[in-house]
Design an enzyme around this catalytic site. Structure first.
Site, PDB file in Angstrom:
ATOM      1  CB  SER A  30     -16.657  17.149 -20.539  1.00 37.76           C
ATOM      2  OG  SER A  30     -16.129  18.178 -19.708  1.00 37.76           O
ATOM      3  CE1 TYR A  42     -15.809  20.050 -24.956  1.00 33.60           C
ATOM      4  CE2 TYR A  42     -16.187  20.466 -22.618  1.00 33.60           C
ATOM      5  CZ  TYR A  42     -15.630  19.697 -23.633  1.00 33.60           C
ATOM      6  OH  TYR A  42     -14.898  18.582 -23.311  1.00 33.60           O
TER       7      TYR A  42
END
Length: 259
Positions: free
Chosen positions: A138, A151
């Site tokens: 990401s 995350y």
């Protein structure tokens, strides 16, 4: 360039958003097998994929990335279908900071377990013929995510693991190239109800951070998938790519220390 024609591809992840679009594009590449591994099967999507190219064998194998023994059993099922793996795509992702165990388990530990268990069937010194491992991280693996620090930690770990496995000492012996793609914000189910998923979302001052993510411009899953497949075909060992708004750009991390 990496030729996908005739290759055995294993995709780990869901059927929504980027995952389905990647599989859809792979079906146009005349691969030999597409094996989708995930927690829940979408029969309709599997049938739709198979209908796109009857010459490709499409198989779904159930797997729980939070359970190493289950992953091991699932990989054995894969090897009952094919004799070696040419391409492993780790595309599973969870955005759920309130559940740290799941966030770290799926995004990082599950990915590493998949690699360890699949690598013998890719490594040319063992039972494989070389190939590629693509890990999908990401943009928050490249920079801080104030609203989703857990995350971000997991995705930073994905990049660190990938770069380490791409070391030339590994590659020259195994023939397995490792690289990572970092999508920017992409329209998907993951981006729904962000405040409820954020550990920081209950803090009054953090609401603006979550809100900003929700209102930021998002790329389409189709554009993201196209660049993921492009990165596969480029096959640059050790590469770290930012995939955002229809563009694929290689990021050059800084090395501060060497052996």
């Amino acid at each position: 360039m990496f030729d996908l024609n005739g290759k055995n591809v294993v995709y780990v992840g869901g059927f929504s958003g980027i995952g389905y679009q990647v599989c859809h594009l792979l079906m146009k590449k005349n691969i030999s097998h597409l094996i989708v591994m995930g927690r829940m099967e979408n029969v309709e999507m599997m049938q739709k994929l198979q209908a796109e190219n009857s010459s490709v064998e499409v198989v779904f194998i159930h797997m729980n990335l939070m359970d190493r023994a289950n992953i091991e059993q699932a990989v054995k099922q894969v090897m009952g279908v094919i004799k070696h793996i040419d391409v492993l795509i780790n595309g599973a992702g969870v955005l759920a900071d309130k559940d740290m165990e799941t966030t770290m388990g799926v995004n990082l530990m599950g990915m590493m377990n998949m690699v360890w268990l699949c690598l013998p069937y890719m490594d040319k010194m063992q039972m494989g013929q070389g190939g590629i491992v693509m890990n999908i991280a990401s943009v928050y693996g490249l920079e801080p995510a104030p609203a989703f620090p857990v995350y971000a930690a997991a995705k930073h770990g994905v990049i660190g693991f990938t770069r380490s496995m791409a070391d030339q000492h590994h590659y020259q012996h195994t023939g397995v190239a490792f690289f990572v793609v970092c999508p920017g914000l992409t329209t998907s189910e993951m981006m729904v109800n962000l405040r409820e998923k954020s550990m920081m979302g209950q803090q009054s001052y953090a609401g603006e951070l979550v809100k900003a993510m929700g209102h930021a411009k998002h790329q389409s899953p189709e554009d993201c998938a196209m660049n993921i497949v492009n990165a596969m075909e480029i096959m640059k060992n050790g590469a770290v790519y930012l995939c955002n708004m229809g563009q694929l750009k290689e990021v050059m991390p800084t090395n501060y220390w060497h052996l």
